[in-house]
Design a protein around this motif. Sequence first.
Motif, short mmCIF file in Angstrom:
data_model
loop_
_atom_site.label_atom_id
_atom_site.label_comp_id
_atom_site.label_asym_id
_atom_site.label_seq_id
_atom_site.Cartn_x
_atom_site.Cartn_y
_atom_site.Cartn_z
N ASP A 166 -19.22 -16.32 -26.27
CA ASP A 166 -19.54 -16.41 -27.70
C ASP A 166 -18.45 -17.10 -28.51
OD1 ASP A 166 -17.61 -14.49 -27.48
OD2 ASP A 166 -18.68 -12.93 -28.58
N GLY A 167 -17.42 -17.62 -27.80
CA GLY A 167 -16.33 -18.31 -28.49
C GLY A 167 -15.20 -17.41 -28.91
N ILE A 168 -15.38 -16.09 -28.82
CA ILE A 168 -14.32 -15.15 -29.19
C ILE A 168 -13.47 -14.89 -27.95
CG2 ILE A 168 -13.78 -12.89 -30.16
CD1 ILE A 168 -15.29 -14.82 -32.03
N ARG A 169 -12.18 -14.99 -28.10
CA ARG A 169 -11.27 -14.81 -26.98
C ARG A 169 -11.29 -13.37 -26.47
NH1 ARG A 169 -7.47 -19.18 -26.54
NH2 ARG A 169 -7.76 -20.66 -28.27
N VAL A 170 -10.86 -13.23 -25.23
CA VAL A 170 -10.84 -11.93 -24.58
C VAL A 170 -9.41 -11.61 -24.19
CG1 VAL A 170 -11.67 -10.54 -22.66
CG2 VAL A 170 -13.20 -12.22 -23.74
N ALA A 171 -8.97 -10.40 -24.53
CA ALA A 171 -7.64 -9.93 -24.18
C ALA A 171 -7.74 -8.57 -23.52
CB ALA A 171 -6.75 -9.85 -25.41
N GLY A 172 -7.32 -8.48 -22.27
CA GLY A 172 -7.36 -7.20 -21.56
C GLY A 172 -8.73 -6.62 -21.45
N GLY A 173 -9.74 -7.46 -21.35
CA GLY A 173 -11.11 -6.99 -21.22
C GLY A 173 -11.82 -6.74 -22.53
N ALA A 174 -11.10 -6.82 -23.66
CA ALA A 174 -11.70 -6.60 -24.97
C ALA A 174 -11.67 -7.89 -25.78
CB ALA A 174 -10.96 -5.51 -25.73
N THR A 175 -12.73 -8.11 -26.55
CA THR A 175 -12.75 -9.32 -27.38
C THR A 175 -11.71 -9.20 -28.49
OG1 THR A 175 -14.48 -8.37 -28.78
CG2 THR A 175 -15.19 -9.78 -26.95
N MET A 176 -11.14 -10.32 -28.88
CA MET A 176 -10.16 -10.34 -29.97
C MET A 176 -10.90 -10.31 -31.30
SD MET A 176 -7.20 -12.89 -28.41
CE MET A 176 -5.99 -12.48 -29.68
N SER A 177 -11.49 -9.17 -31.55
CA SER A 177 -12.26 -8.93 -32.77
C SER A 177 -11.64 -7.73 -33.48
CB SER A 177 -13.72 -8.66 -32.43
OG SER A 177 -14.47 -8.36 -33.58
N TYR A 178 -11.29 -7.91 -34.76
CA TYR A 178 -10.53 -6.87 -35.46
C TYR A 178 -11.14 -6.59 -36.82
CZ TYR A 178 -7.29 -8.95 -32.10
OH TYR A 178 -6.73 -9.48 -30.96
N GLU A 179 -11.23 -5.30 -37.14
CA GLU A 179 -11.58 -4.92 -38.51
C GLU A 179 -10.34 -5.06 -39.37
OE1 GLU A 179 -13.15 -0.94 -38.41
OE2 GLU A 179 -15.22 -1.71 -38.41
N VAL A 180 -10.51 -5.60 -40.56
CA VAL A 180 -9.38 -5.80 -41.48
C VAL A 180 -9.56 -4.86 -42.67
CG1 VAL A 180 -8.08 -7.44 -42.88
CG2 VAL A 180 -9.24 -8.22 -40.80
N ILE A 181 -8.72 -3.85 -42.76
CA ILE A 181 -8.75 -2.95 -43.91
C ILE A 181 -8.31 -3.72 -45.14
CG2 ILE A 181 -7.71 -0.90 -44.95
CD1 ILE A 181 -7.45 0.26 -42.15
N ILE A 182 -9.13 -3.70 -46.17
CA ILE A 182 -8.79 -4.39 -47.42
C ILE A 182 -9.11 -3.45 -48.58
CG2 ILE A 182 -11.01 -5.63 -47.31
CD1 ILE A 182 -9.68 -7.83 -49.06
#
Length: 549
Positions: free
Chosen positions: A370-386
């Motif tokens: 899907d174009g999102i990188r993978v790190a340690g088996g998990a996608t590099m997808s992060y919630e950003v608290i704002i």
Amino acid sequence: MKPQTRIAALSLVGLLAAGCSSGQGTASPAAGKGGGVLRIGTTFTCNSINPFASTGTTCAMIFRYNYPFLVQYISSGAVEGDLATKWTTSPDGLTWTFDLRPGAKWSDGKPLTAADVAFTINTIVKYRKGPTASEAASVKNVKSASATSPTQVTVTYDKPTANVLGRLVKIPVLPAHVWQQYATGDGMRLKQTPNAAPLVAGGPFRLAKYTKDQIALMEPNPHWYGDKPKPAGFGLQFFSSPDAMVNALKTNRIDYAAPLPITAAKPVEQAGFTVTRQPGFRMHNLIINQSPHQKAHPELREPKVRAAFEAAVDRKRIIEVAYLGFGTPGSSIIPPVSGDWYDPSVKPDAFDLTRAAALLDEAGYKPGPDGIRVAGGATMSYEVIIPDVEGGEGERALQIVTEDFKKIGVQLKPRPADNATAFDQMTGTDKKYDQYTVAQWGWIAQRDPDFLLNAMTCDQWGSWNDSAYCDKKYDEMYERQAGTVEDGARKKLVWEMQKTVKDARPYVVTHYDDVVEAHTKSWSGFATSALGILDSQSRFGLLSAGSGS
């Protein structure tokens, strides 16, 4: 956009028309050069009126006007006496003696003496590893305080300490007859008491009424020891929506808006209001959680990942598009308005998506289907608290960052948070910072750099530290600067610490805000400050203001 239900719940117009508890409030400014109750609207909320539990600059501003302080800053940046009339130091710099105003009283008529000062300082010292940790930096190296007479207090230090007066600027003197009941055992009641309004005051005003996230009303303190303020009082109305605050200004429900949304600056000025702008102490950061307890995405603690994130931040576009030019690019945790404390050699990394992607490639994190990188088996997808306080400008800034991060294979998802609870969400279970990954928030720095430098130390986990950054070498530098009395030598250490934080990147400092505020032309005489009307270190900005022409 957050719901606006809180705004209609409690209105300054109605409450001030009815008057504060002393009966001196008015619905709008009276004619003439003095009198009238100034109605201030702000999106900076106050989470608690307990000095040991509060975190917001607006809370600190309330304390500045409600409580006495030994000293305060003035417009030139120098320190002047407040409750203290003069002070002397011993030749070795370890003993500071303050002479206080004679005959001072609290708002309930009880004597305000050196015993209150000694009680406050000793209490903070005693519990600085626990419930008074938020004030610990202000009593750095303090051994004890003692009242040698009702009008003289002596503060003794273990070793020479940098910027003693700048530290004491931040300590509100608390009435011992109110607070000593909580300073027992483990002292946790010091932090747990709601300290409900109306408060016993020693400053020019008394907090007469406070409703969290809604209003704070300040009435005159009849026993104030200083010159009579021009305003007859002031009220703060807290808005969850900047647009609602601007509408309240335009419809004469408030007299002052702080901070003014930059998108409203031109329309508000064209509508006949006074709009002010100047470089300020506020900065914005992309915060990257450094806690070892955060297990889901350990890659965030890797230097190459954090360097890639900074390279993917387009500061120029954030300022031009999100903030309409009302700011300057950021790099250091100490803003340029701090003068010589700011290290101009700490430069922001260039915006370079190619370099950012290359750094992530080097770290071994490849894009998935899907174009999102993978790190340690998990996608590099992060919630950003704002938090809400970031406003529409902050939301637009995050959108810009989100678009650019997507181009390097990193997904960001905004997670809006209430101002009062955002920090709790970040600190997580048992103050371990074990849940969150990324946040976007800001700081309002102070005139001396010690406060922000201290906020980055290991000791401030669960108190002021929001990134979970903890580096023993950095802490050692902090201790050295805290004990370096000579400004030149201390500046070198402060500069070194800025470089250390910049290289570690618990923060990617995006930019420094201009202070943009607006007020009705029926009020004038506000002293300018890089901290704006909500200055938590000085009263000079508001006490000189008057209504009428």
